[in-house]
Design an enzyme around this catalytic site. Structure first.
Site, PDB file in Angstrom:
ATOM      1  N   SER A 113       0.765  -1.314   0.109  1.00  5.13           N
ATOM      2  CA  SER A 113      -0.235  -0.008  -0.005  1.00  5.13           C
ATOM      3  C   SER A 113       0.809   1.215  -0.179  1.00  5.13           C
ATOM      4  O   SER A 113       1.621   1.428  -0.801  1.00  5.13           O
ATOM      5  CB  SER A 113      -0.998  -0.062   1.248  1.00  5.13           C
ATOM      6  N   ASP A 169      -8.382  -4.865  -6.642  1.00  4.22           N
ATOM      7  CA  ASP A 169      -7.960  -4.041  -5.555  1.00  4.22           C
ATOM      8  C   ASP A 169      -8.985  -2.866  -5.545  1.00  4.22           C
ATOM      9  O   ASP A 169      -8.929  -2.305  -6.400  1.00  4.22           O
ATOM     10  CB  ASP A 169      -6.489  -3.419  -5.917  1.00  4.22           C
ATOM     11  N   HIS A 224      -6.521  -5.924  -2.341  1.00  8.16           N
ATOM     12  CA  HIS A 224      -5.458  -4.928  -1.971  1.00  8.16           C
ATOM     13  C   HIS A 224      -4.424  -5.574  -1.074  1.00  8.16           C
ATOM     14  O   HIS A 224      -3.251  -5.441  -1.021  1.00  8.16           O
ATOM     15  CB  HIS A 224      -6.020  -3.703  -1.310  1.00  8.16           C
TER      16      HIS A 224
END
Length: 444
Positions: free
Chosen positions: A260, A354, A388
């Site tokens: 991230s 994602d 994600h």
């Protein structure tokens, strides 16, 4: 894990037996009841009636007391046996032959929960597995009074001999995980995203595989800044140099892995810091995000965002997948990381579903930029229907959870089975990439 704790309990250890009409139902794990968290186990049962329908159920509570559970329907073979490496699940949380399905399908009992393992030294995560008579519908009122048999799998995060060493060196704050032996070991910096604090589980698991890893805090930990709105890359350079000086680290270059926000930080580190020669960006962005990043006389501005593109869903859940603007918009040219300047190598990892942001677009733009500049110093791994939060193997799939920055639960995306299988596939590929570039390096 201490040596006494690492002794694998063989055939029959941890088994509870119930005798019914002279029949002993047994449930056990191979090679034993204790293992490292990223290791598979073989779940087996015997003593059932031929072709008997049964339900296998798993449960754990993490260190915050959050409960997770899974269940799948099976049928014993003609000998009254089950072997999850060969026996297909007929329904429940998953179907098909999935040896570790009970583990990766563990789902939170409360909404928006994400499994947490902050203390990787004190105790394992304990997964209780039960075999129940019949095909259970999931209705608590239909739950049998007691299982036919049960066992417990203790899943540890540190192998015997791995040292956990807190770090306060100059500005650098974090924890070192040092494998046993004299080395030399590939050195890796591990960074997480907007969750803040210090996340250690991935670093400890990498150390079990022979990497000397610095789990690095950069905000919301110790005396570090409370947020990430104004970061300087010199801090990460200090961490790189600290790791390079360790007598057990094979140099002169080190690697970095981030997810991230940590992913774009890793891309910046690999681009600007010459001794970061292998960078793994999981669900990262090709631009600097969430505040400015400064390095010497360079400033990467934060990628712009439009909060009016937040989608409000049921149960206070939000979809933020379209909030961030396109890095290639004219207004964002100062936020794009100049990856073509890097001498190191990149591994881009994307989940195609994602929902945090548009990771496939970012990876495509990054690869195109490298190609346009005659660079081939990258690899790309793309996983359909993965979200994600791609974690090490057997971490429960997290579709949505509380987002610190948003202050509410957000979607992370993905579908349970393909996401979980992606985590299993990804883990050895990350290690292979890091070894490829760190173990046979020449002097920089």
């Amino acid at each position: 894990m201490r040596s006494s704790q690492m002794k694998l309990l063989r055939c029959g250890a941890g088994i509870r037996r119930l005798h019914r009409a002279g029949m002993a139902v047994r449930l056990w794990l191979e090679p034993g009841a204790q293992c490292l968290f990223d290791e598979p186990v073989r779940v087996r049962a015997a003593g059932l009636r031929p072709l008997q329908p049964v339900t296998l159920r798993a449960a754990l509570s993490d260190e915050k007391g959050q409960a997770f559970g899974s269940a799948a329907l099976y049928r014993a073979d003609e000998r009254g046996e089950l072997d999850l490496s060969r026996s297909p699940a007929l329904g429940g949380h998953y179907t098909g032959t999935e040896p570790m399905g009970l583990f990766w399908s563990l789902s939170p009992a409360a909404p928006f929960a994400r499994m947490v393992k902050r203390d990787v030294t004190a105790s394992p995560l304990r997964v209780r597995i039960e075999v129940l008579a019949g095909h259970w519908s999931g209705d608590p009122r239909e739950l049998p009074a007691q299982p036919l048999a049960s066992c417990v799998n203790e899943r540890w995060f540190m192998r015997d001999g791995v040292a956990r060493v807190p770090v306060r060196d100059g500005r650098v704050r974090g924890v070192l995980f040092v494998p046993p032996g004299n080395g030399l070991f590939p050195g890796v910096i591990d960074i997480y995203g907007s969750v803040g604090g210090l996340v250690e589980h991935r670093a400890s698991l990498l150390a079990n595989h022979g990497f000397l890893v610095l789990a690095l805090g950069y905000f919301g930990y110790d005396d570090l800044p409370k947020n990430f709105l104004k970061l300087d890359l010199e801090y990460f350079e200090e961490a790189v140099n600290f790791l390079r000086r360790h007598p057990k680290v094979k140099g002169p270059g080190v690697g970095a892995i981030g997810i991230s926000k940590g992913g774009d930080l890793v891309l910046s580190m690999t681009t600007f810091l010459p001794h970061v020669i292998a960078g793994v960006s999981i669900g990262g962005c090709n631009a600097n995000t969430l505040g400015h990043l400064h390095y010497k006389d360079i400033t990467l501005t934060g990628l712009s965002a439009s909060l009016d593109r937040i989608k409000f869903l049921e149960s206070n859940l939000v979809d933020i997948s379209e909030v961030m603007d396109n890095p290639q918009d004219e207004a964002n040219k100062e936020s794009i990381i100049p990856l073509e300047k890097a001498e190191g190598h990149f591994l881009f990892v994307i989940g195609e579903d994602d929902k945090n942001w548009n990771t496939p677009l970012y990876a495509h733009q990054a690869v195109e930029r490298l190609k346009e500049n005659g660079k081939n110093n990258y690899e790309l791994l793309s996983y359909p229907d993965a979200g994600h939060l791609l974690e090490p193997p057997y971490f429960p799939f997290c579709y949505s959870s509380f987002h610190r920055l948003m202050g509410c639960p957000v979607l992370w995306g993905g579908q349970m089975k393909p996401h979980s299988l992606a985590q299993i596939d990804l883990w050895p590929r990350i290690q292979a990439f890091l070894r490829k570039h760190l173990e046979n390096q020449s002097k920089l």
